[in-house]
Design a protein around this motif. Structure first.
Motif, short mmCIF file in Angstrom:
data_model
loop_
_atom_site.label_atom_id
_atom_site.label_comp_id
_atom_site.label_asym_id
_atom_site.label_seq_id
_atom_site.Cartn_x
_atom_site.Cartn_y
_atom_site.Cartn_z
N ARG A 1 25.50 77.96 21.45
CA ARG A 1 24.04 78.25 21.74
C ARG A 1 23.31 77.43 20.87
O ARG A 1 23.36 77.77 19.46
N GLN B 1 22.12 77.37 26.14
CA GLN B 1 23.36 78.00 26.21
C GLN B 1 24.40 77.11 26.93
O GLN B 1 24.22 76.56 28.10
N ARG C 1 27.11 74.91 34.21
CA ARG C 1 27.41 75.38 32.72
C ARG C 1 26.58 75.49 31.62
O ARG C 1 27.01 76.56 30.72
N ALA D 1 19.24 68.43 29.70
CA ALA D 1 18.51 69.30 30.50
C ALA D 1 16.93 69.16 29.95
O ALA D 1 16.73 68.83 28.80
N TYR E 1 18.43 69.96 35.02
CA TYR E 1 19.90 69.50 34.43
C TYR E 1 20.34 68.32 35.03
O TYR E 1 20.18 67.76 36.17
N THR F 1 22.59 76.31 30.45
CA THR F 1 21.37 76.96 30.67
C THR F 1 20.18 76.71 29.66
O THR F 1 20.61 76.84 28.45
N SER G 1 31.99 78.44 24.06
CA SER G 1 30.54 78.29 24.49
C SER G 1 29.86 78.21 22.97
O SER G 1 30.36 78.67 22.18
N ASN H 1 28.27 76.80 28.08
CA ASN H 1 29.45 77.55 28.63
C ASN H 1 30.39 76.69 29.37
O ASN H 1 30.04 75.56 29.45
N LYS I 1 25.35 71.12 35.32
CA LYS I 1 24.93 71.90 35.97
C LYS I 1 25.84 73.04 36.51
O LYS I 1 27.02 72.65 36.59
N THR J 1 13.08 74.15 35.08
CA THR J 1 14.21 73.37 34.30
C THR J 1 14.88 72.63 35.17
O THR J 1 15.10 72.81 36.61
N SER K 1 16.41 77.41 28.20
CA SER K 1 15.38 78.56 28.46
C SER K 1 14.44 78.25 27.29
O SER K 1 14.58 77.45 26.26
#
Length: 124
Positions: free
Chosen positions: A19, A82, A67, A49, A60, A69, A17, A84, A65, A58, A71
């Motif tokens: 960020r 984020q 995996r 995104a 994507y 995110t 992961s 992942n 999608k 939001t 924000s």
């Protein structure tokens, strides 16, 4: 004018992961959407995104999608991505973009402001 500064890229193993962050400054009150795009060597810049600055909705790309995110923190004029379950095919330079045209779109031409990009490398 809006200035964008990305951070958070790096090298990670597949399945890991990361960020990413993108801080906006300047005429941020004019922003209506922010987005992430990525660009691999020799390839086009592609949508990842986006978020509506007005209502927080939001959007994507199908490839991320479930995996990734996205924000936002309105108070800090910052968006995050984020990421992942990263895959080697996610390897690219990731760019933050901002638009002030009142729409959220997947097209690069609709975004007027861009960051310098941050490299994400996923090893297999």
């Amino acid at each position: 004018q809006v200035q964008l500064v990305e951070s958070g890229g790096g090298l990670v193993q597949a399945g890991g992961s990361l960020r990413l962050s993108c801080a906006a400054s300047g005429r941020t009150s004019s922003m209506t959407a922010m987005a992430w795009f990525h660009q691999a060597p020799g390839k086009d810049r592609l949508f990842v995104a986006a978020v509506s600055w007005r209502d927080g909705n939001t959007y994507y790309a199908d490839s991320v999608k479930g995996r990734f995110t996205m924000s936002r923190d309105n108070a800090k004029n910052t968006v995050y991505l984020q990421m992942n379950s990263l895959k080697p095919e996610d390897t690219a330079v990731y760019y933050c973009a901002a638009g002030d045209r009142g729409i959220v779109t997947t097209f690069t031409v609709e975004y007027d402001y861009w960051g310098q990009g941050t490299q994400v490398t996923v090893s297999s």
